[in-house]
Write a protein that holds these residues in place. Structure first.
Motif, PDB file in Angstrom:
ATOM      1  N   TRP A  30      42.814  49.733  47.218  1.00 40.61           N
ATOM      2  CA  TRP A  30      43.569  49.113  46.131  1.00 40.61           C
ATOM      3  C   TRP A  30      43.473  47.607  46.296  1.00 40.61           C
ATOM      4  N   GLY A  31      43.236  46.894  45.182  1.00 44.28           N
ATOM      5  CA  GLY A  31      43.095  45.452  45.307  1.00 44.28           C
ATOM      6  C   GLY A  31      43.438  44.710  44.038  1.00 44.28           C
ATOM      7  N   ALA A  32      43.532  43.386  44.149  1.00 46.63           N
ATOM      8  CA  ALA A  32      43.797  42.512  43.011  1.00 46.63           C
ATOM      9  C   ALA A  32      43.097  41.175  43.248  1.00 46.63           C
ATOM     10  N   ASN A  33      42.781  40.481  42.149  1.00 49.23           N
ATOM     11  CA  ASN A  33      42.028  39.230  42.231  1.00 49.23           C
ATOM     12  C   ASN A  33      42.504  38.240  41.177  1.00 49.23           C
ATOM     13  N   ILE A  34      42.308  36.950  41.481  1.00 48.76           N
ATOM     14  CA  ILE A  34      42.536  35.891  40.503  1.00 48.76           C
ATOM     15  C   ILE A  34      41.404  34.879  40.635  1.00 48.76           C
ATOM     16  N   VAL A  35      40.867  34.457  39.498  1.00 51.00           N
ATOM     17  CA  VAL A  35      39.794  33.461  39.468  1.00 51.00           C
ATOM     18  C   VAL A  35      40.157  32.403  38.432  1.00 51.00           C
ATOM     19  N   GLN A  36      40.098  31.148  38.830  1.00 45.45           N
ATOM     20  CA  GLN A  36      40.343  30.032  37.920  1.00 45.45           C
ATOM     21  C   GLN A  36      39.051  29.238  37.746  1.00 45.45           C
ATOM     22  N   ALA A  44      43.004  43.302  49.405  1.00 48.21           N
ATOM     23  CA  ALA A  44      42.675  44.719  49.286  1.00 48.21           C
ATOM     24  C   ALA A  44      43.315  45.483  50.432  1.00 48.21           C
ATOM     25  N   VAL A  45      43.706  46.716  50.156  1.00 45.79           N
ATOM     26  CA  VAL A  45      44.278  47.627  51.143  1.00 45.79           C
ATOM     27  C   VAL A  45      43.370  48.847  51.235  1.00 45.79           C
ATOM     28  N   VAL A  47      43.529  43.145  53.879  1.00 41.05           N
ATOM     29  CA  VAL A  47      42.697  41.939  53.925  1.00 41.05           C
ATOM     30  C   VAL A  47      43.034  41.047  52.733  1.00 41.05           C
ATOM     31  N   GLY A  48      43.144  39.740  52.968  1.00 41.53           N
ATOM     32  CA  GLY A  48      43.319  38.757  51.900  1.00 41.53           C
ATOM     33  C   GLY A  48      42.315  37.627  52.076  1.00 41.53           C
ATOM     34  N   TRP A  49      41.984  36.941  50.986  1.00 39.35           N
ATOM     35  CA  TRP A  49      40.988  35.870  51.066  1.00 39.35           C
ATOM     36  C   TRP A  49      41.164  34.870  49.927  1.00 39.35           C
TER      37      TRP A  49
END
Length: 325
Positions: free
Chosen positions: A279-285, A299-300, A316-318
């Motif tokens: 499971w994960g999530a993202n943000i892009v600017q 992500a997990v 994990v985060g980045w």
């Protein structure tokens, strides 16, 4: 980081050219895991060859590539209009890609004094999570590839490569009313150069509505030559929901959430009855005037081993930045 050179000559009906692309790996993820939490990635200072090919393009008959180039099936499970692929895409997550993280049995303490050796029943993440996409490692084999002209948004691709592998793919891009569509489907045969797999097939489809909402689906299956415990071949599924909008003058903001499940991938578990959910999530600017993207994600990873051992999740985060020029 990468750099490429393209030489091209155009005539009335033909375009002939060549491409050389090199990459430099700096501070990669190969040294990152639960024991080594420092920036110990290798830096050889050497440029690695990514592409070296020549091509001929005809307006009516399509394009023929010769040399080291993307396989026809490369990226067939990666169609994605969410605008967040710089942070993560099907089976590939910036914060862990190429790393040597391992799933650890519950209550395992790693990284402290005297705790710098992984237990024998730990599981390397890259042995149980995969997009099941690659014809060959890296997806850029030496060979011959043909791409047909686009007809109503659809084009056909096929190739044959050193070692005897072959593949075929269909790509489709269109705008239907207020929705952009990107779809890719492919099948490949590796029986001539692999002792573990005869090939595989898969596809992906992504839709982006004018409101900014996007949906992406992908799936793949690999035909293993080894008999698994439960008789099932490895499969992978991917779902992503995205939303993009422009609230800043600099450029669009892209958000996405995703889920992946890889089942029955051969591993050191001693059983094929396993699955990993991600499971994960993202943000892009985007910063359009500077050709720059700032991104972040997490992500997990949850492993169900199919045996009596219970494993801890990997979280994990980045954050990162990409500049294109």
């Amino acid at each position: 980081s990468r750099v490429r050179w393209i030489a091209e000559a155009k005539g009335p009906n033909f375009t002939m050219g060549g491409v050389i692309e090199l990459g430099l790996t700096i501070n990669d993820m190969s040294g990152q895991n639960q024991v080594t939490d420092e920036n110990t990635g290798s830096d050889t200072g050497t440029l690695q060859g990514r592409r070296a090919a020549v091509y001929i393009t005809h307006k009516t008959f399509g394009t023929l590539n010769l040399g080291k180039y993307q396989a026809a099936s490369d990226g067939h499970v990666e169609a994605d209009l969410s605008g967040t692929v710089v942070s993560s895409k099907n089976g590939e997550y910036v914060g862990i890609e190429g790393g040597t993280y391992r799933f650890l049995p519950d209550a395992t303490d790693m990284g402290g004094a005297g705790n710098n050796t992984f237990p024998a029943n730990s599981v390397a993440i890259n042995t149980v999570v995969d997009q099941l996409d690659n014809l060959q490692t890296g997806g850029r084999p030496n060979g011959v590839r043909y791409t047909s002209p686009s007809f109503k948004g659809a084009s056909l691709r096929f190739g044959t490569y050193e070692g005897g592998s072959t593949d075929v793919a269909l790509h489709y891009y269109a705008t239907i009313y207020d929705t952009k569509i990107a779809a890719r489907f492919a099948a490949y045969n590796t029986s001539g150069n692999s002792t573990t797999s005869d090939g595989g097939y898969g596809g992906s489809i992504s839709a982006l509505h004018s409101s900014g909402l996007s949906l992406t689906f992908a799936g793949a299956e690999r035909d293993e030559t080894r008999e698994l415990v439960n008789g099932d071949d490895p499969t992978n599924l991917w779902v992503r929901v995205g939303y993009q909008f422009k609230s800043l003058a600099y450029g669009k903001t892209h958000l996405s959430a995703n889920w992946q499940q890889t089942d029955n991938l051969i591993s050191n578990l001693g059983t094929s009855d396993q699955d990993v959910d991600v499971w994960g999530a993202n943000i892009v600017q985007n910063f359009d005037a500077y050709g720059t993207e700032l991104y972040g994600g997490f992500a997990v990873f949850d492993l169900e081993s199919g045996n009596a051992i219970r494993y801890e999740d990997i979280d994990v985060g980045w954050v990162g930045m990409r500049v294109k020029f």
